[in-house]
Write an enzyme that holds these catalytic residues in place. Sequence first.
Site, PDB file in Angstrom:
ATOM      1  N   ARG A  67       0.693  -1.454   0.143  1.00 58.02           N
ATOM      2  CA  ARG A  67      -0.065   0.015  -0.097  1.00 58.02           C
ATOM      3  C   ARG A  67       0.858   1.221   0.016  1.00 58.02           C
ATOM      4  O   ARG A  67       0.380   2.214  -0.647  1.00 58.02           O
ATOM      5  CB  ARG A  67      -0.977   0.107   1.053  1.00 58.02           C
ATOM      6  CG  ARG A  67      -2.197   1.039   1.082  1.00 58.02           C
ATOM      7  CD  ARG A  67      -3.088   0.773   2.125  1.00 58.02           C
ATOM      8  NE  ARG A  67      -2.743   1.069   3.620  1.00 58.02           N
ATOM      9  CZ  ARG A  67      -3.393   0.830   4.519  1.00 58.02           C
ATOM     10  NH1 ARG A  67      -4.665   0.448   4.365  1.00 58.02           N
ATOM     11  NH2 ARG A  67      -3.008   1.323   5.752  1.00 58.02           N
ATOM     12  N   HIS A 120       5.017  23.860  -6.077  1.00 62.42           N
ATOM     13  CA  HIS A 120       5.238  23.217  -7.382  1.00 62.42           C
ATOM     14  C   HIS A 120       6.155  22.234  -6.825  1.00 62.42           C
ATOM     15  O   HIS A 120       7.127  22.143  -6.299  1.00 62.42           O
ATOM     16  CB  HIS A 120       5.951  24.016  -8.517  1.00 62.42           C
ATOM     17  CG  HIS A 120       5.395  23.347  -9.655  1.00 62.42           C
ATOM     18  ND1 HIS A 120       6.325  22.202 -10.099  1.00 62.42           N
ATOM     19  CD2 HIS A 120       4.788  23.597 -10.759  1.00 62.42           C
ATOM     20  CE1 HIS A 120       5.908  22.081 -11.348  1.00 62.42           C
ATOM     21  NE2 HIS A 120       4.886  22.816 -11.831  1.00 62.42           N
ATOM     22  N   LYS A 163      -8.742   7.045  -0.271  1.00 63.55           N
ATOM     23  CA  LYS A 163      -8.137   5.967  -0.351  1.00 63.55           C
ATOM     24  C   LYS A 163      -6.665   6.044  -0.116  1.00 63.55           C
ATOM     25  O   LYS A 163      -5.724   5.226  -0.011  1.00 63.55           O
ATOM     26  CB  LYS A 163      -8.216   5.366  -1.496  1.00 63.55           C
ATOM     27  CG  LYS A 163      -9.693   4.559  -1.503  1.00 63.55           C
ATOM     28  CD  LYS A 163      -9.944   3.643  -2.821  1.00 63.55           C
ATOM     29  CE  LYS A 163     -11.535   3.059  -2.949  1.00 63.55           C
ATOM     30  NZ  LYS A 163     -12.510   4.123  -2.927  1.00 63.55           N
TER      31      LYS A 163
END
Length: 299
Positions: A67, A120, A163
């Site tokens: 994950r 950025h 998620k």
Amino acid sequence: MTEVTTHQAEEDARNDAILIYVDGRIVPKAQAVVSVYDSGFMLGDGVWEGLRLYDGKWAFLDEHIDRLFEAAKAIDLTIGLDRAGVLAALHETQKANDMVTDAHARLMVTRGVKVRPFQHPSLSRSGPTMVIIMEHSRPKIPRPISLSTVPHMRGLPMTQDPKLNSHSKLNCILACIAAQKAGADEALMLDVHGFVNTTNACNFFIVKKGAVWTSTGDYCMNGITRQKVIDLCRANDIPVFERNFSLVDTYSADEAFLTGTFGAQTPVGTIDGRVIGTGELGPVTTRLRALYKDLVAAS
């Protein structure tokens, strides 16, 4: 009512002297620092995993590392170590702290130090920052958790995908603050359609007439402990449903509990001032706790 959190642990004096992994070095707690220009500090630009050590083994380690790498790829972040390197760093930190069981690790990777204090990502040029904080922690939750429904939602994937285990947790922190202002321990968050979804820190389940319900998973962190509970239900003839359900369904539940790496299965006593079932740890939650403990031992 005494304040309780889902990550509440026994006080352990050994944590005053823990050693922390910071970019390849293992240093005392007081020396474990990162730059104020770090992307994680400045913008919450990073991902993390929480891992739990039981009897010398990190529970479901492969799934947690999978994950981590999936999340890093999703945000276009190079971790800087391969899988073996991350595992070596974890085990090195464990060995340095002489930890065998009842320990919790937070493994964090950010985009690294910026050359200027702006958004950025191209301004992060020095490579990623990786930190592993490992603490002695035996969960100590003196009573079932109380929840309060809040207006904050886990949003759609095109805003900030729920998620992702990202460092950007302000939405969940604001939800928790709202719940505390309402006199509860933590927040129950709805999805974009008004169905019961998750809490600010854990996945959420209810039990009705012996069946276990949880959300569809479309708008919440698809937790590893969450999935283990679903799998245990299916393997042990406990009816389980991933479905949409409302607060009306929730208030009339026989039991409610939370799942997460730290606390495994944490009972919920009240939601929005309504007592859930008896307000105590229920029989289905008790059974799932035992099944989960056996699963961890066998993994």
